[in-house]
Design an enzyme around this catalytic site. Structure first.
Site: not given
Ligand code: APR
Length: 314
Positions: A90, A177
């Site tokens: 990410r 996340h």
């Protein structure tokens, strides 16, 4: 509140969220925008035609030709960006998506100045933080969709272990996340029974690991990120806001002293209603979980610091 929802980024997640919402009939109007020509139009037509078989759905689906057409929305969902591919983390997405989010956020401020924003683009917590900084809006109006998805992935893993309790299992995932997310299966119940009463220590460890790898596992099989579960989680949050449901779900929110942190957007349990975040729920964290939460916050701050070093906020 009205029931007009804008979705910026009509790719896999954005369009599937529109489809899910249209099947529920919760919105009056959904407007899709995508920078790639034809994408929003094609998907709006397709979803609009699917509506014929959705009884009582009065939802209209249209496409926006320009960002200016996504105007006067009550909620804007942002999925614009480049999805994670292969073994890309990410964090790799950070700079590319940061620039996209900056420009999308500036458009939302101009054309839907009263909206509540649900941020979905990754890396989620940092993208949500960018939205807070750029808008300067009350922090309850910007919500990162994280725990709703990670929680559904955790509940799925619990069900896979037990083979019962589908739809009766609680879920709680806090933190970022990403790689340092903190699934807390030992805190939830299956029906009325504490999960710890029906799961072994080893089961719980497996569930934590599989929840954390939930996104990557799909990438491994599909070559791209999942979109049904993210889309359903978005729709669930939109419905909670439009219906003023006051449900509790973990989301990435700007902390202002809660959990001992400030000026960072991170996943914690919140109450969702017509004002967006109605309340941040503070649960006590044991020493081990506090240490994990610290690590999680640090990983988000690492991302924010990369942006600062690149003069992103100047
Ligand atoms: N404005 C509008 N749309 C944009 C912009 C922009 N500035 N930049 C990119 N897009 C669009 C792309 O054209 C694409 O259609 O965003 C869409 C993203 O869709 P997908 O590539 O299909 O990605 P998706 O799987 O939907 O994921 C979207 O959600 O979960 C996160 O990590 C994921 O950040 C990613 C986002």
């Amino acid at each position: 509140m009205g029931r007009k929802v804008g979705i910026i980024g009509a790719g896999a997640v954005g369009a599937t969220a529109a489809y899910s919402l249209s099947m529920m009939g919760t919105c009056k109007e959904i407007i899709l925008y995508d920078i790639a020509e034809g994408v929003a139009k094609g998907k709006a037509i397709d979803i609009g035609q699917s509506n014929y078989y959705t009884s009582c759905s009065g939802t209209t689906i249209t496409d926006a030709k320009t960002p200016a057409d996504v105007k006067d929305c009550d909620i804007v969902v942002v999925t614009a960006g480049v999805p994670r591919k292969g073994d890309m983390t990410r964090a790799d997405l950070l700079m590319i998506n940061a620039k996209i989010i900056k420009s999308v956020t500036q458009d939302i401020m101009k054309y839907s100045p009263n909206a509540i924003i649900i941020c979905v683009s990754n890396p989620l917590d940092v993208m949500s933080y960018i939205m807070h900084k750029i808008t300067g809006w009350e922090s309850n109006r910007i919500i990162g969709m994280s725990g709703a998805l990670d929680g559904s992935r955790m509940a799925y893993q619990i069900y896979k272990k037990l083979g019962y309790g589908a739809g009766q299992t609680g879920s709680l995932v806090i933190g970022d996340h990403g790689e340092n997310m903190i699934p807390l299966p030992e805190q939830v119940k299956v029906g009325a029974v504490p999960a710890t009463a029906v799961l072994s220590k080893k089961d719980i460890e497996d569930i934590i690991e599989r929840t954390k790898n939930g996104g990557a596992e799909i990438v491994k099989h599909l070559g791209t990120s999942g979109y049904y579960a993210p889309a359903r989680a978005i729709a669930f949050m939109v419905e909670a806001i439009l219906n003023d449901s006051h449900i509790m779900v973990s989301s990435s929110v700007l902390l202002n002293g809660e959990y001992g942190y400030s000026n960072v957007s991170v996943g914690v349990p919140v109450i969702l209603g017509q004002n967006g975040i109605e309340k941040i729920v503070e649960i006590s964290l044991d020493r081990e979980t506090s240490a994990k939460f610290k690590k999680s916050v640090e990983s988000i701050n690492d991302g924010i610091n990369i942006l600062k070093k690149n003069n992103f906020f100047d």
